[in-house]
Design a protein around this motif. Structure first.
Motif, PDB file in Angstrom:
ATOM      1  N   THR A 297      45.039  37.089  25.591  1.00  0.00           N
ATOM      2  CA  THR A 297      46.218  36.337  26.026  1.00  0.00           C
ATOM      3  C   THR A 297      47.365  37.271  26.401  1.00  0.00           C
ATOM      4  OG1 THR A 297      45.637  34.438  24.641  1.00  0.00           O
ATOM      5  CG2 THR A 297      47.937  34.627  25.316  1.00  0.00           C
ATOM      6  N   ASP A 298      47.924  37.053  27.596  1.00  0.00           N
ATOM      7  CA  ASP A 298      49.080  37.816  28.092  1.00  0.00           C
ATOM      8  C   ASP A 298      48.801  39.318  28.252  1.00  0.00           C
ATOM      9  OD1 ASP A 298      51.020  35.704  28.360  1.00  0.00           O
ATOM     10  OD2 ASP A 298      51.116  35.623  26.166  1.00  0.00           O
ATOM     11  N   ALA A 299      47.545  39.711  28.226  1.00  0.00           N
ATOM     12  CA  ALA A 299      47.212  41.134  28.395  1.00  0.00           C
ATOM     13  C   ALA A 299      47.336  41.557  29.858  1.00  0.00           C
ATOM     14  CB  ALA A 299      45.795  41.408  27.883  1.00  0.00           C
ATOM     15  N   ASP A 300      47.636  42.832  30.070  1.00  0.00           N
ATOM     16  CA  ASP A 300      47.710  43.399  31.413  1.00  0.00           C
ATOM     17  C   ASP A 300      46.397  44.115  31.698  1.00  0.00           C
ATOM     18  OD1 ASP A 300      48.212  44.676  33.779  1.00  0.00           O
ATOM     19  OD2 ASP A 300      49.950  45.819  33.079  1.00  0.00           O
ATOM     20  N   LEU A 301      45.516  43.447  32.463  1.00  0.00           N
ATOM     21  CA  LEU A 301      44.227  44.026  32.842  1.00  0.00           C
ATOM     22  C   LEU A 301      44.168  44.231  34.353  1.00  0.00           C
ATOM     23  CD1 LEU A 301      41.795  41.881  30.630  1.00  0.00           C
ATOM     24  CD2 LEU A 301      42.831  44.079  30.092  1.00  0.00           C
ATOM     25  N   ARG A 302      45.322  44.403  34.936  1.00  0.00           N
ATOM     26  CA  ARG A 302      45.388  44.549  36.385  1.00  0.00           C
ATOM     27  C   ARG A 302      44.603  45.787  36.834  1.00  0.00           C
ATOM     28  NH1 ARG A 302      48.177  41.671  39.705  1.00  0.00           N
ATOM     29  NH2 ARG A 302      48.555  42.355  41.829  1.00  0.00           N
ATOM     30  N   GLU A 303      43.828  45.620  37.923  1.00  0.00           N
ATOM     31  CA  GLU A 303      43.016  46.686  38.507  1.00  0.00           C
ATOM     32  C   GLU A 303      41.943  47.197  37.550  1.00  0.00           C
ATOM     33  OE1 GLU A 303      45.730  49.645  39.967  1.00  0.00           O
ATOM     34  OE2 GLU A 303      46.257  48.437  41.721  1.00  0.00           O
ATOM     35  N   LEU A 304      41.596  46.393  36.551  1.00  0.00           N
ATOM     36  CA  LEU A 304      40.479  46.736  35.669  1.00  0.00           C
ATOM     37  C   LEU A 304      39.176  46.691  36.458  1.00  0.00           C
ATOM     38  CD1 LEU A 304      39.240  47.069  32.739  1.00  0.00           C
ATOM     39  CD2 LEU A 304      39.097  44.563  32.713  1.00  0.00           C
ATOM     40  N   THR A 305      38.278  47.638  36.162  1.00  0.00           N
ATOM     41  CA  THR A 305      36.953  47.642  36.767  1.00  0.00           C
ATOM     42  C   THR A 305      35.920  47.536  35.653  1.00  0.00           C
ATOM     43  OG1 THR A 305      37.669  49.033  38.616  1.00  0.00           O
ATOM     44  CG2 THR A 305      35.313  48.936  38.177  1.00  0.00           C
ATOM     45  N   THR A 306      34.991  46.570  35.778  1.00  0.00           N
ATOM     46  CA  THR A 306      33.935  46.459  34.775  1.00  0.00           C
ATOM     47  C   THR A 306      32.571  46.519  35.450  1.00  0.00           C
ATOM     48  OG1 THR A 306      33.708  44.033  34.837  1.00  0.00           O
ATOM     49  CG2 THR A 306      35.419  44.943  33.391  1.00  0.00           C
ATOM     50  N   ALA A 307      31.600  47.060  34.724  1.00  0.00           N
ATOM     51  CA  ALA A 307      30.217  47.112  35.207  1.00  0.00           C
ATOM     52  C   ALA A 307      29.301  46.874  34.010  1.00  0.00           C
ATOM     53  CB  ALA A 307      29.917  48.460  35.850  1.00  0.00           C
ATOM     54  N   GLY A 308      28.469  45.847  34.108  1.00  0.00           N
ATOM     55  CA  GLY A 308      27.513  45.582  33.046  1.00  0.00           C
ATOM     56  C   GLY A 308      28.135  45.188  31.727  1.00  0.00           C
ATOM     57  N   CYS A 309      29.339  44.612  31.758  1.00  0.00           N
ATOM     58  CA  CYS A 309      29.997  44.176  30.529  1.00  0.00           C
ATOM     59  C   CYS A 309      29.686  42.713  30.247  1.00  0.00           C
ATOM     60  CB  CYS A 309      31.510  44.369  30.635  1.00  0.00           C
ATOM     61  SG  CYS A 309      32.044  46.095  30.707  1.00  0.00           S
ATOM     62  N   THR A 310      29.950  42.276  29.013  1.00  0.00           N
ATOM     63  CA  THR A 310      29.734  40.892  28.617  1.00  0.00           C
ATOM     64  C   THR A 310      30.937  40.386  27.840  1.00  0.00           C
ATOM     65  OG1 THR A 310      27.339  41.254  28.447  1.00  0.00           O
ATOM     66  CG2 THR A 310      28.240  39.301  27.364  1.00  0.00           C
ATOM     67  N   PHE A 311      31.460  39.228  28.249  1.00  0.00           N
ATOM     68  CA  PHE A 311      32.552  38.560  27.548  1.00  0.00           C
ATOM     69  C   PHE A 311      32.058  37.170  27.166  1.00  0.00           C
ATOM     70  CE2 PHE A 311      34.406  41.600  30.470  1.00  0.00           C
ATOM     71  CZ  PHE A 311      35.461  42.177  29.769  1.00  0.00           C
TER      72      PHE A 311
ATOM     73  N   TRP B 190      35.514  49.908  32.489  1.00  0.00           N
ATOM     74  CA  TRP B 190      34.679  49.615  31.325  1.00  0.00           C
ATOM     75  C   TRP B 190      33.235  49.437  31.777  1.00  0.00           C
ATOM     76  CZ3 TRP B 190      38.020  45.142  28.839  1.00  0.00           C
ATOM     77  CH2 TRP B 190      39.240  45.689  28.394  1.00  0.00           C
ATOM     78  N   GLU B 191      32.312  50.075  31.080  1.00  0.00           N
ATOM     79  CA  GLU B 191      30.895  49.946  31.386  1.00  0.00           C
ATOM     80  C   GLU B 191      30.125  49.586  30.118  1.00  0.00           C
ATOM     81  OE1 GLU B 191      29.134  53.186  33.449  1.00  0.00           O
ATOM     82  OE2 GLU B 191      30.764  53.391  34.902  1.00  0.00           O
ATOM     83  N   GLY B 192      29.310  48.548  30.216  1.00  0.00           N
ATOM     84  CA  GLY B 192      28.422  48.181  29.119  1.00  0.00           C
ATOM     85  C   GLY B 192      29.102  47.721  27.849  1.00  0.00           C
ATOM     86  N   ARG B 193      30.378  47.346  27.916  1.00  0.00           N
ATOM     87  CA  ARG B 193      31.067  46.894  26.704  1.00  0.00           C
ATOM     88  C   ARG B 193      30.809  45.408  26.475  1.00  0.00           C
ATOM     89  NH1 ARG B 193      37.081  49.397  26.355  1.00  0.00           N
ATOM     90  NH2 ARG B 193      36.900  48.439  24.283  1.00  0.00           N
ATOM     91  N   ARG B 194      30.838  44.997  25.206  1.00  0.00           N
ATOM     92  CA  ARG B 194      30.551  43.613  24.839  1.00  0.00           C
ATOM     93  C   ARG B 194      31.677  43.066  23.982  1.00  0.00           C
ATOM     94  NH1 ARG B 194      26.290  46.720  24.506  1.00  0.00           N
ATOM     95  NH2 ARG B 194      26.506  47.081  22.264  1.00  0.00           N
ATOM     96  N   PHE B 195      32.175  41.892  24.367  1.00  0.00           N
ATOM     97  CA  PHE B 195      33.292  41.258  23.672  1.00  0.00           C
ATOM     98  C   PHE B 195      32.898  39.837  23.303  1.00  0.00           C
ATOM     99  CE2 PHE B 195      34.886  44.341  26.686  1.00  0.00           C
ATOM    100  CZ  PHE B 195      35.851  45.064  25.982  1.00  0.00           C
ATOM    101  N   VAL B 196      33.107  39.464  22.057  1.00  0.00           N
ATOM    102  CA  VAL B 196      32.771  38.117  21.592  1.00  0.00           C
ATOM    103  C   VAL B 196      34.009  37.505  20.936  1.00  0.00           C
ATOM    104  CG1 VAL B 196      31.271  36.718  20.110  1.00  0.00           C
ATOM    105  CG2 VAL B 196      30.379  38.797  21.175  1.00  0.00           C
TER     106      VAL B 196
END
Length: 232
Positions: free
Chosen positions: A65-79, A54-60
């Protein structure tokens, strides 16, 4: 369960596309106060999104919960204010990404790497394998790591201003040049840790376990003064 397609998520069709302002940057949504284009309040519970980039994504206020985000790569994202309760983030890598005021409760963080990231105000509760994480040039201001096990972790040069380190296991940790100004150190285990060059309130150290802790002369003198000694 959401599709593992990269960039996919719930209600993609309803996502607001960024509207460029006069300077070319995205504008702020007047009703939500959030940046246009952000995914707001989306439900990613139980989503399988492993191995994505994921690049440049924004989450508010999104729920992972209980999500599988294993080996996720982010760059310039915002949570912002996102919930990662019991999320699997193992082996994930994050660069220049912000996790602000997020909740990591029983989150799987084995071998996670954060580089140039902000974890401002985030809370870590009962997260296993914290000592396997890698942090470089990160801002941990106001982070709560109370009771966490970070034994032997390299936190040199890290910003930990006003962090809650109550009862945190930092034995043998490298905290050289770290900024611990205002950090809560009650019951913090600093046995064999390296605090040389660190910025901190020496009075706070009086509540920590300092057996074998490595400090420089300046810290030693101020620590002695905090205990009422007069140094000549």
């Amino acid at each position: 369960m959401h599709s593992p397609e990269s960039g996919s998520g719930p209600a993609d069709s309803a996502r607001i596309d960024p509207a460029p302002g006069p300077d070319g940057d995205s504008v702020i949504d007047r009703e939500t106060g959030s940046e246009a284009g952000a995914e707001i309040g989306e439900n990613y519970r139980d989503a399988v999104l492993s191995g994505q980039r994921w690049e440049g994504r924004r989450f508010v206020r999104c729920d992972f919960t209980d999500a599988d985000l294993r080996e996720l790569t982010t760059a310039g994202c915002t949570f912002d204010h996102c919930d990662f309760t019991r999320t699997d983030l193992g082996e994930s890598a994050h660069r220049s990404t912000a996790f602000r005021t997020c909740t990591f409760d029983r989150t799987m963080l084995g071998n996670v790497s954060w580089a140039g990231c902000s974890l401002l105000g985030s809370v870590f509760v009962d997260c296993g394998l914290l000592r396997t994480i890698t942090l470089s040039d990160c801002d941990l201001t106001l982070v709560s790591l109370a009771g966490g096990v970070l034994r032997g972790t390299n936190l040199s040069g890290m910003r930990l201003r006003e962090a809650n380190l109550t009862g945190t296991d930092l034995r043998s940790a490298n905290l050289r040049e770290a900024d611990l100004t205002g950090a809560t150190l009650s019951g913090t285990r600093l046995t064999d840790a390296d605090l040389r060059g660190a910025r901190l309130d020496t009075r706070a150290l009086t509540a920590a376990d300092l057996t074998g802790t490595h400090v420089d002369v300046d810290i030693a003198v101020r620590y002695a003064a905090a205990h009422g000694l007069i140094v000549h």
